[in-house]
Design a protein around this motif. Structure first.
Motif, PDB file in Angstrom:
ATOM      1  N   LYS A  55       0.847  -1.188   0.000  1.00 16.42           N
ATOM      2  CA  LYS A  55       0.000   0.000   0.000  1.00 16.42           C
ATOM      3  C   LYS A  55       0.884   1.240   0.000  1.00 16.42           C
ATOM      4  O   LYS A  55       1.754   1.390   0.859  1.00 16.42           O
ATOM      5  CB  LYS A  55      -0.900   0.015   1.233  1.00 16.42           C
ATOM      6  N   ALA A  56       0.638   2.126  -0.942  1.00 17.83           N
ATOM      7  CA  ALA A  56       1.452   3.346  -1.060  1.00 17.83           C
ATOM      8  C   ALA A  56       1.394   4.176   0.212  1.00 17.83           C
ATOM      9  O   ALA A  56       2.393   4.766   0.628  1.00 17.83           O
ATOM     10  CB  ALA A  56       0.998   4.173  -2.258  1.00 17.83           C
ATOM     11  N   GLN A  57       0.225   4.229   0.851  1.00 19.55           N
ATOM     12  CA  GLN A  57       0.070   5.062   2.050  1.00 19.55           C
ATOM     13  C   GLN A  57       0.870   4.507   3.234  1.00 19.55           C
ATOM     14  O   GLN A  57       1.107   5.226   4.203  1.00 19.55           O
ATOM     15  CB  GLN A  57      -1.405   5.255   2.419  1.00 19.55           C
ATOM     16  N   ASP A  58       1.301   3.243   3.161  1.00 19.80           N
ATOM     17  CA  ASP A  58       2.071   2.643   4.247  1.00 19.80           C
ATOM     18  C   ASP A  58       3.581   2.865   4.115  1.00 19.80           C
ATOM     19  O   ASP A  58       4.341   2.483   5.006  1.00 19.80           O
ATOM     20  CB  ASP A  58       1.808   1.136   4.326  1.00 19.80           C
ATOM     21  N   LEU A  59       4.023   3.452   3.012  1.00 25.22           N
ATOM     22  CA  LEU A  59       5.457   3.599   2.769  1.00 25.22           C
ATOM     23  C   LEU A  59       5.978   4.949   3.256  1.00 25.22           C
ATOM     24  O   LEU A  59       5.326   5.969   3.081  1.00 25.22           O
ATOM     25  CB  LEU A  59       5.751   3.449   1.277  1.00 25.22           C
ATOM     26  N   ALA A  91       6.345  17.021  -9.555  1.00 20.42           N
ATOM     27  CA  ALA A  91       5.624  16.240  -8.551  1.00 20.42           C
ATOM     28  C   ALA A  91       4.216  15.909  -9.034  1.00 20.42           C
ATOM     29  O   ALA A  91       3.553  16.728  -9.662  1.00 20.42           O
ATOM     30  CB  ALA A  91       5.554  17.010  -7.237  1.00 20.42           C
ATOM     31  N   GLN A  92       3.811  14.677  -8.728  1.00 20.31           N
ATOM     32  CA  GLN A  92       2.458  14.215  -9.023  1.00 20.31           C
ATOM     33  C   GLN A  92       1.821  13.798  -7.706  1.00 20.31           C
ATOM     34  O   GLN A  92       2.509  13.619  -6.701  1.00 20.31           O
ATOM     35  CB  GLN A  92       2.491  13.021  -9.974  1.00 20.31           C
ATOM     36  N   ARG A  93       0.523  13.624  -7.732  1.00 14.88           N
ATOM     37  CA  ARG A  93      -0.179  13.174  -6.531  1.00 14.88           C
ATOM     38  C   ARG A  93       0.317  11.785  -6.138  1.00 14.88           C
ATOM     39  O   ARG A  93       0.557  10.943  -6.997  1.00 14.88           O
ATOM     40  CB  ARG A  93      -1.688  13.139  -6.809  1.00 14.88           C
ATOM     41  N   ARG A  94       0.500  11.574  -4.839  1.00 18.15           N
ATOM     42  CA  ARG A  94       0.949  10.268  -4.335  1.00 18.15           C
ATOM     43  C   ARG A  94      -0.038   9.194  -4.794  1.00 18.15           C
ATOM     44  O   ARG A  94      -1.246   9.387  -4.695  1.00 18.15           O
ATOM     45  CB  ARG A  94       1.021  10.298  -2.808  1.00 18.15           C
ATOM     46  N   PRO A  95       0.451   8.066  -5.298  1.00 17.06           N
ATOM     47  CA  PRO A  95      -0.463   7.013  -5.758  1.00 17.06           C
ATOM     48  C   PRO A  95      -1.362   6.515  -4.622  1.00 17.06           C
ATOM     49  O   PRO A  95      -0.961   6.509  -3.457  1.00 17.06           O
ATOM     50  CB  PRO A  95       0.464   5.894  -6.217  1.00 17.06           C
ATOM     51  N   GLN A  96      -2.542   6.109  -4.992  1.00 18.78           N
ATOM     52  CA  GLN A  96      -3.492   5.514  -4.048  1.00 18.78           C
ATOM     53  C   GLN A  96      -3.511   4.011  -4.277  1.00 18.78           C
ATOM     54  O   GLN A  96      -3.311   3.550  -5.393  1.00 18.78           O
ATOM     55  CB  GLN A  96      -4.887   6.093  -4.261  1.00 18.78           C
ATOM     56  N   GLY A  97      -3.770   3.265  -3.232  1.00 15.84           N
ATOM     57  CA  GLY A  97      -3.838   1.808  -3.371  1.00 15.84           C
ATOM     58  C   GLY A  97      -2.467   1.170  -3.367  1.00 15.84           C
ATOM     59  O   GLY A  97      -1.521   1.684  -2.774  1.00 15.84           O
ATOM     60  N   ARG A  98      -2.355   0.068  -4.085  1.00 20.43           N
ATOM     61  CA  ARG A  98      -1.133  -0.718  -4.071  1.00 20.43           C
ATOM     62  C   ARG A  98      -0.177  -0.280  -5.180  1.00 20.43           C
ATOM     63  O   ARG A  98      -0.598   0.093  -6.270  1.00 20.43           O
ATOM     64  CB  ARG A  98      -1.475  -2.192  -4.200  1.00 20.43           C
ATOM     65  N   VAL A  99       1.122  -0.324  -4.859  1.00 23.58           N
ATOM     66  CA  VAL A  99       2.189  -0.009  -5.807  1.00 23.58           C
ATOM     67  C   VAL A  99       3.251  -1.101  -5.691  1.00 23.58           C
ATOM     68  O   VAL A  99       3.250  -1.874  -4.733  1.00 23.58           O
ATOM     69  CB  VAL A  99       2.822   1.373  -5.519  1.00 23.58           C
TER      70      VAL A  99
END
Length: 126
Positions: A55-59, A91-99
């Protein structure tokens, strides 16, 4: 700056050891692959070991990922800074979900334990 934990220190030593092995090997591994097809321009691809989907938000900041569109880049705050051989893009928006995680898990652990990478971005937070 927080003190360096033993985990972070060991991670840094492993990185240095890895660079030393590559630098002294007779044929360093190729990390760029060029792909050309008759109907499309040549493209260079970065070959990087992949460490699974997370999950991108966990990194933590400093983690390199491959997003859903195949763009590689570094996470910093709420942004993904795309990377190409020419350097970092806007810069782009941080990915959502899995990466797909490109940073070795031991380095991600060092980031989580207080190690702060130096990222050469003009707009990077210090």
């Amino acid at each position: 700056m927080p003190p360096v934990t033993a985990l972070a220190r060991n991670a840094v030593l492993r990185i240095i050891d890895g660079f030393a092995r590559v630098a002294t090997s007779p044929a360093p591994p190729r990390i760029w692959t060029v792909s050309c097809t008759p109907n499309a321009p040549c493209r260079a691809f970065f070959r990087q070991r992949r460490h699974g989907d997370v999950k991108a938000q966990d990194l933590p900041d400093g983690s390199f990922v491959l997003d859903h569109d195949g763009q590689s880049g570094v996470l910093l705050g709420d942004a993904l800074h795309p990377y190409a051989p020419e350097g970092y893009g806007a810069a782009q928006r941080r990915p959502q979900g899995r990466v797909t995680l490109l940073t070795p898990p031991s380095i991600v652990a060092a980031f989580r334990n207080g190690y702060r990478p130096q990222i050469a971005l003009a707009e990077a937070r210090g």
